[in-house]
Design a protein around this motif. Sequence first.
Motif, PDB file in Angstrom:
ATOM      1  N   GLY A 111       0.863  -1.337  -0.094  1.00  0.00           N
ATOM      2  CA  GLY A 111       0.547   0.418   0.484  1.00  0.00           C
ATOM      3  C   GLY A 111       0.910   1.282   0.131  1.00  0.00           C
ATOM      4  N   ALA A 112       2.296   1.147  -0.026  1.00  0.00           N
ATOM      5  CA  ALA A 112       3.079   2.116  -0.325  1.00  0.00           C
ATOM      6  C   ALA A 112       2.716   3.450  -1.398  1.00  0.00           C
ATOM      7  N   GLU A 113       3.024   4.424  -1.294  1.00  0.00           N
ATOM      8  CA  GLU A 113       2.679   5.573  -2.057  1.00  0.00           C
ATOM      9  C   GLU A 113       3.655   5.218  -3.475  1.00  0.00           C
ATOM     10  N   SER A 114       3.475   5.886  -5.061  1.00  0.00           N
ATOM     11  CA  SER A 114       3.896   5.262  -5.339  1.00  0.00           C
ATOM     12  C   SER A 114       4.824   6.492  -5.914  1.00  0.00           C
ATOM     13  N   SER A 115       6.419   6.592  -5.640  1.00  0.00           N
ATOM     14  CA  SER A 115       6.679   7.844  -6.149  1.00  0.00           C
ATOM     15  C   SER A 115       8.637   6.838  -5.933  1.00  0.00           C
ATOM     16  N   PRO A 116       9.081   8.202  -6.078  1.00  0.00           N
ATOM     17  CA  PRO A 116      11.174   7.311  -6.704  1.00  0.00           C
ATOM     18  C   PRO A 116      11.182   7.115  -5.058  1.00  0.00           C
ATOM     19  N   MET A 117      12.535   6.098  -5.042  1.00  0.00           N
ATOM     20  CA  MET A 117      12.706   6.027  -3.567  1.00  0.00           C
ATOM     21  C   MET A 117      12.870   6.875  -3.007  1.00  0.00           C
ATOM     22  N   LYS A 118      12.879   6.253  -1.426  1.00  0.00           N
ATOM     23  CA  LYS A 118      12.851   7.483  -0.422  1.00  0.00           C
ATOM     24  C   LYS A 118      14.154   7.272   0.330  1.00  0.00           C
ATOM     25  N   THR A 119      15.252   7.689   1.178  1.00  0.00           N
ATOM     26  CA  THR A 119      16.071   7.360   1.922  1.00  0.00           C
ATOM     27  C   THR A 119      16.282   8.157   3.107  1.00  0.00           C
ATOM     28  N   ASP A 120      16.129   7.266   4.113  1.00  0.00           N
ATOM     29  CA  ASP A 120      16.541   7.414   5.417  1.00  0.00           C
ATOM     30  C   ASP A 120      17.565   7.257   6.358  1.00  0.00           C
ATOM     31  N   SER A 121      18.211   8.117   6.732  1.00  0.00           N
ATOM     32  CA  SER A 121      19.466   8.056   7.384  1.00  0.00           C
ATOM     33  C   SER A 121      19.663   8.241   8.558  1.00  0.00           C
ATOM     34  N   GLU A 122      18.317   7.875   9.586  1.00  0.00           N
ATOM     35  CA  GLU A 122      18.481   7.832  10.875  1.00  0.00           C
ATOM     36  C   GLU A 122      18.586   6.859  11.840  1.00  0.00           C
ATOM     37  N   THR A 123      16.960   6.378  10.934  1.00  0.00           N
ATOM     38  CA  THR A 123      16.772   5.496  11.874  1.00  0.00           C
ATOM     39  C   THR A 123      17.507   4.614  12.358  1.00  0.00           C
ATOM     40  N   GLN A 124      17.232   3.720  13.086  1.00  0.00           N
ATOM     41  CA  GLN A 124      19.124   2.648  13.733  1.00  0.00           C
ATOM     42  C   GLN A 124      18.349   1.339  13.362  1.00  0.00           C
ATOM     43  N   LEU A 125      18.312   0.539  12.113  1.00  0.00           N
ATOM     44  CA  LEU A 125      17.610  -1.276  12.573  1.00  0.00           C
ATOM     45  C   LEU A 125      19.201  -1.821  12.371  1.00  0.00           C
ATOM     46  N   SER A 126      18.503  -3.544  12.550  1.00  0.00           N
ATOM     47  CA  SER A 126      19.221  -4.031  12.409  1.00  0.00           C
ATOM     48  C   SER A 126      18.567  -5.370  11.640  1.00  0.00           C
ATOM     49  N   ASN A 127      19.665  -6.027  11.154  1.00  0.00           N
ATOM     50  CA  ASN A 127      19.409  -7.408  10.568  1.00  0.00           C
ATOM     51  C   ASN A 127      18.682  -8.082  11.750  1.00  0.00           C
ATOM     52  N   ALA A 128      19.225  -7.853  12.363  1.00  0.00           N
ATOM     53  CA  ALA A 128      18.920  -9.059  14.211  1.00  0.00           C
ATOM     54  C   ALA A 128      17.410  -8.483  14.095  1.00  0.00           C
ATOM     55  N   LEU A 129      16.763  -7.472  13.626  1.00  0.00           N
ATOM     56  CA  LEU A 129      15.281  -7.488  13.126  1.00  0.00           C
ATOM     57  C   LEU A 129      14.466  -8.734  12.520  1.00  0.00           C
ATOM     58  N   PHE A 130      14.950  -8.720  11.783  1.00  0.00           N
ATOM     59  CA  PHE A 130      14.583  -9.004  10.819  1.00  0.00           C
ATOM     60  C   PHE A 130      13.110 -10.374  10.668  1.00  0.00           C
ATOM     61  N   PRO A 131      13.481 -11.404  11.973  1.00  0.00           N
ATOM     62  CA  PRO A 131      12.441 -12.483  11.659  1.00  0.00           C
ATOM     63  C   PRO A 131      11.300 -12.279  12.346  1.00  0.00           C
ATOM     64  N   ALA A 132      11.480 -11.095  13.066  1.00  0.00           N
ATOM     65  CA  ALA A 132      10.036 -10.557  13.844  1.00  0.00           C
ATOM     66  C   ALA A 132       8.955  -9.527  13.169  1.00  0.00           C
ATOM     67  N   SER A 133      10.072  -8.712  11.879  1.00  0.00           N
ATOM     68  CA  SER A 133       9.545  -8.155  10.910  1.00  0.00           C
ATOM     69  C   SER A 133       8.580  -9.063   9.907  1.00  0.00           C
ATOM     70  N   ILE A 134       9.457 -10.190   9.170  1.00  0.00           N
ATOM     71  CA  ILE A 134       8.807 -10.759   8.832  1.00  0.00           C
ATOM     72  C   ILE A 134       7.386 -11.621   9.069  1.00  0.00           C
ATOM     73  N   MET A 135       7.093 -11.806  10.141  1.00  0.00           N
ATOM     74  CA  MET A 135       6.095 -12.147  11.211  1.00  0.00           C
ATOM     75  C   MET A 135       5.205 -10.712  11.121  1.00  0.00           C
ATOM     76  N   GLU A 136       5.596 -10.114  11.414  1.00  0.00           N
ATOM     77  CA  GLU A 136       4.732  -8.484  11.445  1.00  0.00           C
ATOM     78  C   GLU A 136       4.494  -8.171   9.379  1.00  0.00           C
ATOM     79  N   TYR A 137       5.331  -8.560   9.150  1.00  0.00           N
ATOM     80  CA  TYR A 137       4.758  -7.701   7.828  1.00  0.00           C
ATOM     81  C   TYR A 137       3.732  -9.340   6.924  1.00  0.00           C
ATOM     82  N   CYS A 138       3.555 -10.152   7.784  1.00  0.00           N
ATOM     83  CA  CYS A 138       2.499 -11.242   7.040  1.00  0.00           C
ATOM     84  C   CYS A 138       1.366 -11.214   8.199  1.00  0.00           C
ATOM     85  N   GLY A 139       1.535 -10.113   8.669  1.00  0.00           N
ATOM     86  CA  GLY A 139       0.488 -10.257   9.529  1.00  0.00           C
ATOM     87  C   GLY A 139      -0.168 -11.530  10.805  1.00  0.00           C
ATOM     88  N   LEU A 140       1.377 -11.301  11.232  1.00  0.00           N
ATOM     89  CA  LEU A 140       0.997 -12.270  12.550  1.00  0.00           C
ATOM     90  C   LEU A 140       2.169 -11.977  13.676  1.00  0.00           C
TER      91      LEU A 140
END
Length: 600
Positions: free
Chosen positions: A514-543
């Motif tokens: 459902g993201a708005e159609s637009s050229p790619m945006k860049t976020d240089s501030e939010t502090q993320l890690s691949n360690a968050l991947f499993p929980a993220s997949i479950m959430e994006y799958c609606g679980l």
Amino acid sequence: MKKQKEIKEPVKTTIIERFSKINVVTGLLVCLALSFTVCFFSPIDIFLSSQAEFFVGFSIIAPTMLLVALGVFVFIFALLLLCLTIREKLFKTVCYLMLGLLITMYLQMMFFNGGMTLVTGDVNDYLDINFRNYFNLIIYIVLIFVPLIIWLAVKEYPDNKLLKKFSQKTAAFAAGLLIAVQIVGIIGTVFSCGIEKRDDELGVAMLSYSSSLCLSPDENVVVFLTDRLDGTYMDDTLEEFPELYDILDGFTYYRNNVAKYTNTFPSVPEMLTAREFDDSKRGEYLSKAWTEDPMLKKLKDEGFRINGIADVASTLLSITYVKDIFDTYKVFNISSTINYTDRNGIVETMLNMSLLKLSPYFLKSAFSNYMAGWAPSDFFIVERDDPDAMKGIVTDKSDVEFYNALCRDGLNLDSENKTFSFIHLNGSHDYSREVCEIYPGYGEKTGVDSIVMTTRGEFEILNEYFSQMKELGIYDSSTIIILGDHGHPPYETQGGADRLSEEITTGLLIKRAGAESSPMKTDSETQLSNALFPASIMEYCGLDHSEYGVSYEDVIVRGASPERIINIYNNQGSNVSPKPVCRYRVTGDAHDFGCWEYIE
């Protein structure tokens, strides 16, 4: 009168006298030790320590290399006996040089390989003109001649008490001792690593490219893991190819992302199974990770179709582990025979690996460069192939095969269930002409960095995939993630191998459903890690993802701030039970090395 020095006439010996027991035994032991060190002990030790990297088992490798070692032994022993037939001095000269080479190879293998890197296809510094390489070469050459020099000194100074201790029996004992030590070493490696059971054939059960193209008309979560998508590589590729901003329609590029590890293993299996790596042996970890309630199994139980294309050696260990998880598991009508002696076959590859281990640094590139293009699937000669079969190892070749299947078969909406797709691409490794040529403008580009050019070729594969999703009308409603499993290898260190000299970030791009159609945006501030991947997949799958901790959205939207730890591997040593040489805690801007706190 001054007494003239007595000139001794050389003592002539008969052939029977030359073939004395001590000469034959010494020659036999030296030839046996040299041939078996190069052709059996060293290759078998490499194999036992990295069994997950091979598609064949011990029952194939061991007898093959044993026959090679025996053949080489017979050949060099016959040559040494020929030297003895011609002249005893020639025999002893060659014999002591062989003993010197044997001892030097053993010392190189045991004590002088501290700067070796794992065979990953990366450029190494083995040919660099530096103190380490020069010193290693000088020591290597000097050590080869030591036994010969001692023998000559014994002849010249027969009454020297120190030199008297050296004799042919000493040489025979040294060769025999090295044989015994290496036999004990192999037995120890067997006990520590075990011998993994396998079918010793290529097998007809593989992952199917075409099956991975089956999507749902309703809900899809698609992940493209582009191996080694370093943050710097991503930045450079975007700068060189700005059209990617439009191709990555609706995406947000999160630049402040780090991987949890600097290696594909254990990065990818931990991301897919959510089982934290515990520094155990690779086989033990992967077996537990895939058989004891892995995350993807929970997705499967929730009714999702799992479209998996993954690397067997680094991620699965055995394809049977995902038989009931991956819908891409398929039995193919493929016929193959084991490649013993043809190009890239067992004999050639194992000898190259052995010589890489036993040679001085200035010679290692001759063997490591060969190994860079090797894949264990070359141990088989495919007599009846199927282009839809993923041979188990993620390489630039498998990327091209996936792209060909995508163009040939196309995406379809035949899945009655929601889908989760995980496509592991070779990504931002060094130059691959085949991948670069996927990009239509490749022939017009000159002077572009090889990694950047290859990365652009990888994104052209994604461009084709996204275009087909748009034609099917499912692009906007799908969640798509592009990320690396880790960044560039930590080539440079400071204060030894346990300190980085610069930061290592990892590319992460997300397009939400459902993201708005637009050229790619860049976020240089939010502090993320691949360690968050499993929980993220479950959430994006609606679980419910609470079992797996914090997700991307918890950080981006809900303001969570989990600790970010990255485990550093120095690309040295065995891959069987890799252990990080150190850890860093990253806070703030991951692109600022001042934000990296060293954890001993």
